[in-house]
Structures are given as structure tokens and as C-alpha cells.
Design an enzyme around this catalytic site. Sequence first.
Site, PDB file in Angstrom:
ATOM      1  CE  LYS A  64       0.628   2.303  14.853  1.00  0.00           C
ATOM      2  NZ  LYS A  64       0.418   2.223  13.411  1.00  0.00           N
ATOM      3  CD  GLU A  96      -1.067   0.750   3.623  1.00  0.00           C
ATOM      4  OE1 GLU A  96      -1.569   1.871   3.395  1.00  0.00           O
ATOM      5  OE2 GLU A  96      -1.175   0.148   4.705  1.00  0.00           O
TER       6      GLU A  96
HETATM    7  N1  PSU Z   1      -2.628   1.634  10.674  1.00  0.00           N
HETATM    8  C1  PSU Z   1      -1.291   1.739  10.828  1.00  0.00           C
HETATM    9  N2  PSU Z   1      -0.569   2.406   9.889  1.00  0.00           N
HETATM   10  C2  PSU Z   1      -1.145   2.945   8.784  1.00  0.00           C
HETATM   11  C3  PSU Z   1      -2.572   2.814   8.630  1.00  0.00           C
HETATM   12  C4  PSU Z   1      -3.254   2.149   9.587  1.00  0.00           C
HETATM   13  O1  PSU Z   1      -0.767   1.242  11.813  1.00  0.00           O
HETATM   14  O2  PSU Z   1      -0.458   3.564   7.961  1.00  0.00           O
HETATM   15  C5  PSU Z   1      -3.223   3.358   7.396  1.00  0.00           C
HETATM   16  C6  PSU Z   1      -3.526   2.224   6.414  1.00  0.00           C
HETATM   17  O3  PSU Z   1      -3.412   2.712   5.096  1.00  0.00           O
HETATM   18  C7  PSU Z   1      -4.976   1.891   6.712  1.00  0.00           C
HETATM   19  C8  PSU Z   1      -5.511   3.260   7.010  1.00  0.00           C
HETATM   20  O4  PSU Z   1      -5.659   1.274   5.657  1.00  0.00           O
HETATM   21  O5  PSU Z   1      -4.496   3.908   7.745  1.00  0.00           O
HETATM   22  C9  PSU Z   1      -6.795   3.213   7.785  1.00  0.00           C
HETATM   23  O6  PSU Z   1      -7.328   4.485   7.860  1.00  0.00           O
HETATM   24  P1  PSU Z   1      -8.840   4.678   8.368  1.00  0.00           P
HETATM   25  O7  PSU Z   1      -8.795   4.307   9.823  1.00  0.00           O
HETATM   26  O8  PSU Z   1      -9.117   6.135   8.141  1.00  0.00           O
HETATM   27  O9  PSU Z   1      -9.690   3.768   7.543  1.00  0.00           O
END
Ligand code: PSU
Length: 306
Positions: A159, A25
Site C-alpha cells: 500500500k 495469514e
Molecule cells: N498490509 C495490508 N493489510 C494487512 C497487513 C498489511 O495491506 O492486513 C498486515 C499483514 O498481516 C502484515 C502486517 O504482515 O499488517 C504488517 O504489520 P507491521 O507493519 O506492523 O509489520
Amino acid sequence: MHQFLLLSPEVANARASGKPIVALESTIISHGMPYPQNVQTAREVEQIIRDGGAVPATIAVIGGKICIGLTPEQLELLGNSPEALKVSRRDLAYVLSQNKLGATTVAATMICAQLAGISVFVTGGIGGVHRGAETSFDISADLQELAQTNVAVVCAGVKSILDIGLTLEYLETQGVPVVSVGQEGFPAFFTRESGYHADFRLDTPAEQASFIRTKWALGLNGGVVVAAPVPESDAMPKEEIDGITLQALQEAEENGVTGKKVTPFLLARIKTLTAGRSLATNIALVKNNARVGAALARALLEHPIT
Ligand code: PSU
Ligand code: MN
């Protein structure tokens, strides 16, 4: 080939010769880590996948195309462009039709990987159900994507900025299997244990591949979470990261941070509050996941359903 896809020469060549391919990604590059460590890490992760006998395909939206595999210049652009948009399922059509620069989340990367026929995807951590989701409704689109798109996602768990228990409940409801590698416990990104068990423990790439192929052969659409814990020597002390997480969450609330800004805000604050040590852990776990993902992609090509 789908009209919106643009394969890099390396990925096109891999496809033509039937080599295993691993998707990566790009939100982790643009919004998950600071420059220049983000670009450097992205390059090193790609090399680990090559060394593991597979071909890396970092995915992003550039110039009205979904790029499957990026040149070094494109990686640099993505890592050093504050205007890059964080692109999830909702945002894909907008960035494509408006020719914007877009970094794909887990959800959007899964969609693009499936369009390109790639079934293994390596990241750091997936999004999930946020703490307080019962009032904020903040649940990452990553989970709904895992429910419907046929890509195995290798990660180091989620996390503890999220509600890990609710995230696992949501995945269960959606029929998404959570597989752990090398231990029973579901990892918590910076630490090896979250206090929750994964659904199934499958240690070898051959077992993981057989499981995934069996799921899809049954017509059970959707992804699989393959959770590998951060290597012991790179993990953070639990008490420290727990305290800092609470502080970051409180600051997000005080600052009225909502929507797609929440996750990047928390990641950046945790990095600052740990004086950068969380970044070293983050880099180490992504590299570990790259090894797991390359082996899985190879096994998926080699092992028939048993
Ligand atoms: N969690 C992490 N590092 C990240 C992300 C999530 O520990 O970089 C990023 C990933 O791209 C994930 C996104 O798909 O954040 C999720 O964002 P949201 O909670 O807005 O869907
Ligand atoms: Mn959200």
C-alpha cells in the site's frame, strides 16, 4: 512434526497425499478487515484455493498451538475476538507460551508455514518501510522475514501508506526478488501501478515455480515476493486513494499512533474514509491472489528445476 504445530484434518490429509498446500495469514482477518466481512472473505478465499486444485491452510495461534488450517469455528473466533493479538516474529513465543489467541502477520505466517513445510503463502499486501522511517525506524518485520525464510509470498504489492520505493530498496539489499505477474510494474495494492518496476516479470505459474525452485536449489535462502495487480475492474481511482492515504497518515501522526498499531490504524481509517469501497477492492485482490497462489503451489509440485 514440530511439537507446536497442529494440522487440521484437511491439511493433514493433503500432506499425507502430497497435495499442494497454500498458507494464509490471519492478521488480515483479525486486524485487516471488519467483522463479519473478514470471516466471510476468509472462507471464500479458502474455497477459491480449493477450486484452484490446492488445499488452504489458514494459520493462527490458538490454545498454545500453531494451527495450520482452521475449522469454521476457529475462523469465526479469530474474526470476532477483539482480544486477538497481532503476532509477528517477536510475539510468537509469547502468545504460544501464554496460551493467548494470536493472529499471524506475514512474517509470523512465513515462519509457521516453513515449520509445516508449506512453501506458498497468499495474502493481500505485505508490510514494508513506512514513510518517515528515517526518523521513526518503522520497518515491518515482514521484510526481514522475506530475507531469511523460504516461502513465496503472493500479494498485490504494498500500500502507498508505506514508502514503496524504500521498501523495494530494502528488499534489494536483503536479496529478496520481487516478481510481477502480468505486467512490468510493481502494483500498489489498491491500484495496479506504483510507478516502480518489479525486478522480474514472470507471467506463468510454471516460470514462477522454476524461478523459486532455482533460487532455493542454489542455497539462496529467503522468500520471493510474487506481486499480482488487483484486477482492473476492482482497482480504485489513484487520485482518490492517494488523497485519503495522506489524510490517514496525518491522523495517525496527530493521534500519536506508533509500533504495531500503525498498520491496522491506517487500514481502518482508509476503509472509513472511502466509505467502505477500499474494503471491496481489498477483498477482490485477495481473491485474485488466491487464484495465483493455488496455481503456483500446483506448479511447484509439477515442474522440476529447468
Ligand atoms: N498490509 C495490508 N493489510 C494487512 C497487513 C498489511 O495491506 O492486513 C498486515 C499483514 O498481516 C502484515 C502486517 O504482515 O499488517 C504488517 O504489520 P507491521 O507493519 O506492523 O509489520
Ligand atoms: Mn511497524
